[in-house]
Design a protein around this motif. Structure first.
Motif, PDB file in Angstrom:
ATOM      1  N   GLN A  12     -12.590 -58.160 -11.760  1.00  0.00           N
ATOM      2  CA  GLN A  12     -11.893 -57.171 -10.946  1.00  0.00           C
ATOM      3  C   GLN A  12     -11.485 -55.953 -11.784  1.00  0.00           C
ATOM      4  O   GLN A  12     -11.517 -54.817 -11.303  1.00  0.00           O
ATOM      5  CB  GLN A  12     -10.649 -57.806 -10.306  1.00  0.00           C
ATOM      6  N   ALA A  52     -12.532 -52.067 -11.150  1.00  0.00           N
ATOM      7  CA  ALA A  52     -11.590 -50.956 -11.062  1.00  0.00           C
ATOM      8  C   ALA A  52     -11.890 -49.881 -12.108  1.00  0.00           C
ATOM      9  O   ALA A  52     -11.594 -48.701 -11.886  1.00  0.00           O
ATOM     10  CB  ALA A  52     -10.160 -51.481 -11.235  1.00  0.00           C
ATOM     11  N   GLN A  71      -5.480 -47.195 -11.200  1.00  0.00           N
ATOM     12  CA  GLN A  71      -6.057 -48.429 -10.663  1.00  0.00           C
ATOM     13  C   GLN A  71      -6.602 -49.313 -11.778  1.00  0.00           C
ATOM     14  O   GLN A  71      -6.470 -50.544 -11.733  1.00  0.00           O
ATOM     15  CB  GLN A  71      -7.161 -48.088  -9.664  1.00  0.00           C
ATOM     16  N   ARG A  72      -7.190 -48.679 -12.784  1.00  0.00           N
ATOM     17  CA  ARG A  72      -7.695 -49.456 -13.928  1.00  0.00           C
ATOM     18  C   ARG A  72      -6.553 -50.137 -14.675  1.00  0.00           C
ATOM     19  O   ARG A  72      -6.640 -51.336 -15.008  1.00  0.00           O
ATOM     20  CB  ARG A  72      -8.459 -48.538 -14.879  1.00  0.00           C
ATOM     21  N   ALA A 102      -5.208 -53.012 -12.662  1.00  0.00           N
ATOM     22  CA  ALA A 102      -6.111 -54.165 -12.723  1.00  0.00           C
ATOM     23  C   ALA A 102      -6.031 -54.859 -14.076  1.00  0.00           C
ATOM     24  O   ALA A 102      -6.094 -56.092 -14.163  1.00  0.00           O
ATOM     25  CB  ALA A 102      -7.548 -53.725 -12.436  1.00  0.00           C
ATOM     26  N   GLU A 120       0.347 -48.854  -9.589  1.00  0.00           N
ATOM     27  CA  GLU A 120      -0.098 -48.690  -8.201  1.00  0.00           C
ATOM     28  C   GLU A 120       0.635 -47.539  -7.519  1.00  0.00           C
ATOM     29  O   GLU A 120       0.086 -46.893  -6.622  1.00  0.00           O
ATOM     30  CB  GLU A 120       0.128 -49.984  -7.428  1.00  0.00           C
TER      31      GLU A 120
END
Length: 516
Positions: free
Chosen positions: A100, A104, A186-187, A190, A341
């Protein structure tokens, strides 16, 4: 043309230079962590060891269970860490989160696609573009005499149908400039989720280690208690036989005989329950090892002892040891993911700039695809700004902020719970050690009493009932000691779980507080 290209390249350089923006907010340190005491207070009746003594007494940080100095137990724990199915599931979950994270991270790099295409078209000349430029295929206006004369060359350039084949080989590129840091947020989220899941794996690993040691100790304790119970039954049978003889000779009342018989019946009734508990513990160990019940015999030795490690744990441990607890690390990492986030949700509300390009060759003949003259290229930039989406983006930001507050509360609660568990387990372990010392003295007193009665009986001074009663008292004390030994092992394991493994110097603990 060259000037235009330079202008485009300069524009891209400026855009790429400012793509380091980030909308992820800075958050304050949670109150529970800010007010965390420096050290754990000493347990009542305990003393604080010097720092040097604490260092020399520390367990191996990676294989702390070897400190029990029991090869069979060490092999059992190592086997459980390899074969346990819950750990296998947790490891697969970590691999999923690693994938995941790569998903991301992927938008940070350009997307490149290769495409090969062949198309064939066959249609009447008087339809579509053919009809628009005057191709009537020998019908329509030409038949009515309104068009050019039949011998005119223009009328001969159109056939009845259009038929053509087109071959294409292209290479496409697309890239979204992460101007506001949406993809980077987002990276990072994740990545934090991945490390939090890795911490969950360590929690599961610590649980399996504790269960393996606890079950091993329980089996050893129950085996000993079964043997001691059998000996107690044998002694009571002797006691009943002697009492019946004395009752028959009128030396003791019937009440004494009934009392001895009831004691025998109670001891006999306890044995099946002990054997049941022993079987359940052995079956539970087999399941822990990923095997069917009964297959644990291959890893259990015939002779087992409760693995008590008398090494004391010093009081005054630094509270930073809490940061080695996997659940505390996981909560801190999930808090960091929630913070990232928020940055991603903010960036969703701002314009996006995307670049696309395509280059390749196109020809009506397959052999001409490698002809440099058939090369084509295109480039486009697109700016997309959300204007109205019914409040979805703002609601998404509010949801992200609410999730952060949830994770902040969860993290604070985890820190408070961890601190309480360490303090409680330190006290409980010290109290069990005190209890163990007292029961050991009781066993020594009972052994001395038994040896005295046996010596008196062998010299003809004492009677057989006193000898039997003295041995029964010794058996009862040893049975109590077996229970206390199991309790001290479990108290020690509870402390290890509260500390997240071994007790070590705070400097060797990684600090997971990544939101600072």
């Amino acid at each position: 043309m060259k000037t235009d290209r330079l202008a485009v390249l300069a524009f891209l350089a400026v855009v790429l230079a400012v793509t380091g923006c980030s909308l992820t907010p800075e958050m304050s340190t949670p109150k529970a962590e800010e007010e965390l005491p420096d050290r754990f207070e000493a347990a009542p009746g305990d003393t604080t060891l010097p720092a040097a003594a604490a260092d020399t007494a520390a367990y191996n940080a990676t294989r702390w269970w070897t400190g029990y100095d029991d090869p069979a137990l060490t092999a059992l724990v190592d086997t459980a860490l390899i074969a346990n199915l819950e750990l296998e599931s947790a490891r697969a979950r970590v691999e999923e989160l690693a994938a995941q994270f790569r998903i991301a991270r992927a938008p940070l790099f350009p997307s490149v696609d290769a495409n090969g295409q062949i198309s064939y078209q066959n249609q009447p000349a008087n339809t579509g573009i053919g009809g628009a430029i005057g191709g009537d295929g020998g019908s329509g206006e030409a038949e009515r005499g309104d068009g050019p004369p039949p011998g005119d060359e223009q009328s001969q350039q159109f056939s009845d149908r259009f038929e053509f084949t087109d071959y294409q080989a292209t290479l496409g590129l697309s890239y979204e400039l992460d101007f506001w840091g949406r993809v980077r947020s987002q990276r990072e989220a994740a990545l934090s989720q991945y490390f939090a899941t890795a911490a969950d794996l360590q929690t599961a690993r610590l649980s399996v280690i504790s269960q393996a040691i606890s079950t091993y100790a329980q089996i050893a304790s129950l085996r000993r208690r079964v043997r001691l119970g059998e000996r107690a039954v044998g002694l009571l049978e002797e006691r009943v036989a002697v009492t019946e003889d004395r009752y028959a000779r009128g030396l003791v009342p019937s009440f004494q005989l009934y009392t001895v018989r009831q004691n025998l019946q109670a001891a006999q009734a306890d044995q099946p329950d002990l054997e049941r508990r022993l079987y359940e513990a052995q079956s539970r160990l087999a399941t822990l090892l990923g095997r069917f019940a009964g297959e644990q015999r291959t890893v259990l030795p015939d002779s087992m002892a409760v693995p008590i490690n008398p090494e004391p744990i010093p009081a005054g441990l630094p509270s930073d040891l809490l940061m080695q607890r996997p659940d505390v690390r996981g909560a801190a990492l999930r808090l960091e993911a929630a913070r990232q986030e928020i940055g991603g949700a903010r960036a969703e509300m701002l314009p996006r700039l995307s670049l696309t390009g395509q280059s390749g060759t196109q020809s009506s003949e397959l052999a001409d695809l490698v002809d440099p003259g058939q090369v084509f290229a295109s480039f486009a930039g697109q700016l997309t700004a959300p204007l109205f989406q019914g409040g979805r983006l703002r609601a998404n930001l509010s949801a992200a902020e609410a999730r952060y507050r949830q994770q902040a509360a969860t993290y604070e609660q985890t820190v408070l719970t961890a601190f309480q568990e360490v303090k409680a387990s330190l006290v409980a372990y010290e109290k069990q050690r005190q209890r163990h010392r007292k029961v050991q003295r009781q066993v020594e007193t009972a052994r001395d009493a038994f040896e005295t009665q046996r010596d008196r009986y062998e010299r003809g001074v004492g009677d057989v009932l006193s000898l039997i009663d003295a041995e029964r008292t010794l058996v009862q004390a040893r049975t109590r000691l077996a229970s206390v030994q199991l309790a001290i092992v479990n108290a020690r394991l509870t402390l290890h779980r509260a500390l997240g493994g071994p007790w070590t110097k705070a400097e060797s603990v990684d600090d997971p507080r990544l939101f600072r």
